[in-house]
Design an enzyme around this catalytic site. Structure first.
Site, PDB file in Angstrom:
ATOM      1  N   LYS A   1       2.077  -0.040 -42.631  1.00 18.54           N
ATOM      2  CA  LYS A   1       2.370  -1.292 -41.927  1.00 18.54           C
ATOM      3  C   LYS A   1       1.079  -2.027 -41.606  1.00 18.54           C
ATOM      4  CE  LYS A   1       2.286   0.603 -37.237  1.00 18.54           C
ATOM      5  NZ  LYS A   1       3.024   0.909 -36.012  1.00 18.54           N
TER       6      LYS A   1
ATOM      7  N   ASP B   1       7.889   9.349 -33.602  1.00 22.70           N
ATOM      8  CA  ASP B   1       6.703   8.717 -33.020  1.00 22.70           C
ATOM      9  C   ASP B   1       6.442   9.356 -31.667  1.00 22.70           C
ATOM     10  OD1 ASP B   1       4.532   7.031 -32.893  1.00 22.70           O
ATOM     11  OD2 ASP B   1       5.683   5.204 -33.261  1.00 22.70           O
TER      12      ASP B   1
ATOM     13  N   ASP C   1       3.740   5.137 -39.253  1.00 24.81           N
ATOM     14  CA  ASP C   1       2.427   4.624 -39.612  1.00 24.81           C
ATOM     15  C   ASP C   1       1.550   5.789 -40.064  1.00 24.81           C
ATOM     16  OD1 ASP C   1       1.478   5.909 -37.243  1.00 24.81           O
ATOM     17  OD2 ASP C   1       1.957   4.109 -36.089  1.00 24.81           O
TER      18      ASP C   1
ATOM     19  N   GLU D   1       0.835  -1.198   0.000  1.00 25.52           N
ATOM     20  CA  GLU D   1       0.000   0.000   0.000  1.00 25.52           C
ATOM     21  C   GLU D   1       0.873   1.253   0.000  1.00 25.52           C
ATOM     22  OE1 GLU D   1      -2.911   0.177   3.077  1.00 25.52           O
ATOM     23  OE2 GLU D   1      -3.926  -1.667   2.463  1.00 25.52           O
TER      24      GLU D   1
END
Length: 330
Positions: A202, A228, A179, A47
């Site tokens: 891609k 990117d 991409d 915790e």
């Protein structure tokens, strides 16, 4: 840069979470302040306990914490800290999250999937955050998941300034998007450097696995810069770099805002076709994830500027309209 008066400094507190201590120290250096004292500990069962060690009553409180690896612990620590500050009568609580984890799950791509970027937005709001400052979200529309103000910074000016020093010309360089989804980001860098743009088409078979299919644009005989938002396992960007070399690129440089660097990213990048990998310090990297090809640029001055403007109730729109002197004097 707008400067803080002594009166301004008395009304704000800047705390560091354990995942962003080094960045927070650089930020307060620009602010000409000290980090506010805090106690953050883990109990034996895992915790988290967090508390401010000085009064925050009536103050604007900034908590700097990237929700990076270990993601769940970093996120929970931030939520616990926000709750502690809320219960201490702070005037405002601004979560400064240089890297916003869980951002990639921003929609249902198939049935029965979660939208965790919205879930985290809800958690931050319920915990007590009144504002969020972040950098280069995986998708800009995540800002709309919040019911509180979100200031979305971009690292593009910092990255662009680094590459400008190389003196790339339109004839010998090209910026490449790995991409189709990253075209806007790549176009922004291409505009800064006055170079043409290329795109890699891609196909992704499954998460963290991609296959380069085609390169749209001319890269032969040029120095290529792949950009990117993040580098995770580095499979995509390393495959892209090799594809560019195979298509006749002379050199390949890689750049990204967030160095997630999940295994085996470091080994892949070390052995890749890249001449240099440029990232920012939104994620605090351990020494064993640094290597010769890696260049880390600081985002601290940009975050310091926006903190200053919020603290002094000055408009921040100028930060989005013009480049900021980012403090990276390479």
């Amino acid at each position: 840069m707008i400067t803080l008066t002594k009166e301004d400094k008395d009304k704000i507190r800047v705390f560091a979470g354990t995942s962003s201590e080094k960045l927070a120290e650089k930020i307060v250096k620009y602010l000409d302040m000290d980090l506010s004292a805090a106690e953050i500990v883990k109990f034996a069962d895992g915790e988290t306990f967090a508390k401010a060690k000085q009064s925050v009553r009536g103050c604007k409180v900034f908590i700097v914490q990237s929700t990076s690896k270990p993601v769940n612990e970093s996120l929970m620590e931030l939520l616990v800290f926000i709750d502690a500050i809320k219960r201490s009568s702070a005037k405002e609580i601004i979560a400064v999250i240089p890297y916003y984890g869980y951002a990639r799950q921003d929609r249902k791509a198939s049935p029965r999937e979660p939208i965790t970027s919205k879930l985290v937005a809800n958690l931050l709001t319920v915990a007590g955050a009144t504002r969020v400052i972040t950098m280069d979200l995986h998708a800009r529309q995540i800002q709309g998941f919040f019911d509180i103000p979100v200031d979305h910074m971009e690292a593009l000016p910092i990255l662009a300034k680094h590459f400008i020093k190389y003196g790339f010309s339109p004839e010998d360089a090209v910026v490449v998007s790995p991409d189709v989804g990253g075209v806007k980001r790549a176009r922004g860098l291409a505009n800064w450097l006055h170079t043409p743009l290329a795109i890699i088409d891609k196909r992704r078979a499954k998460a963290n696995v991609s296959e380069v299919m085609n390169i749209i644009g001319d890269v032969k005989g040029k120095k290529a810069i792949l950009i990117d938002d993040m580098i995770d396992t580095a499979g995509t960007i390393c495959n892209a770099a090799q594809a560019l070399i195979d298509k006749g690129a002379l050199e390949v440089y890689g750049c990204a805002t967030h160095a997630v660097f999940s295994d085996p990213a470091v080994e892949r990048l070390k052995n890749s076709a890249f001449t240099e990998i440029v990232v920012t310090d939104t994620i605090q990297l351990p020494e064993d994830k640094k290597f010769d090809k890696l260049k880390i640029l600081t985002t601290s001055k940009m975050f310091a500027e926006i903190i200053t403007r919020i603290a002094t109730n000055n408009p921040i729109s100028g930060l989005f309209e013009m480049p900021v002197d980012d403090g990276n004097d390479d």
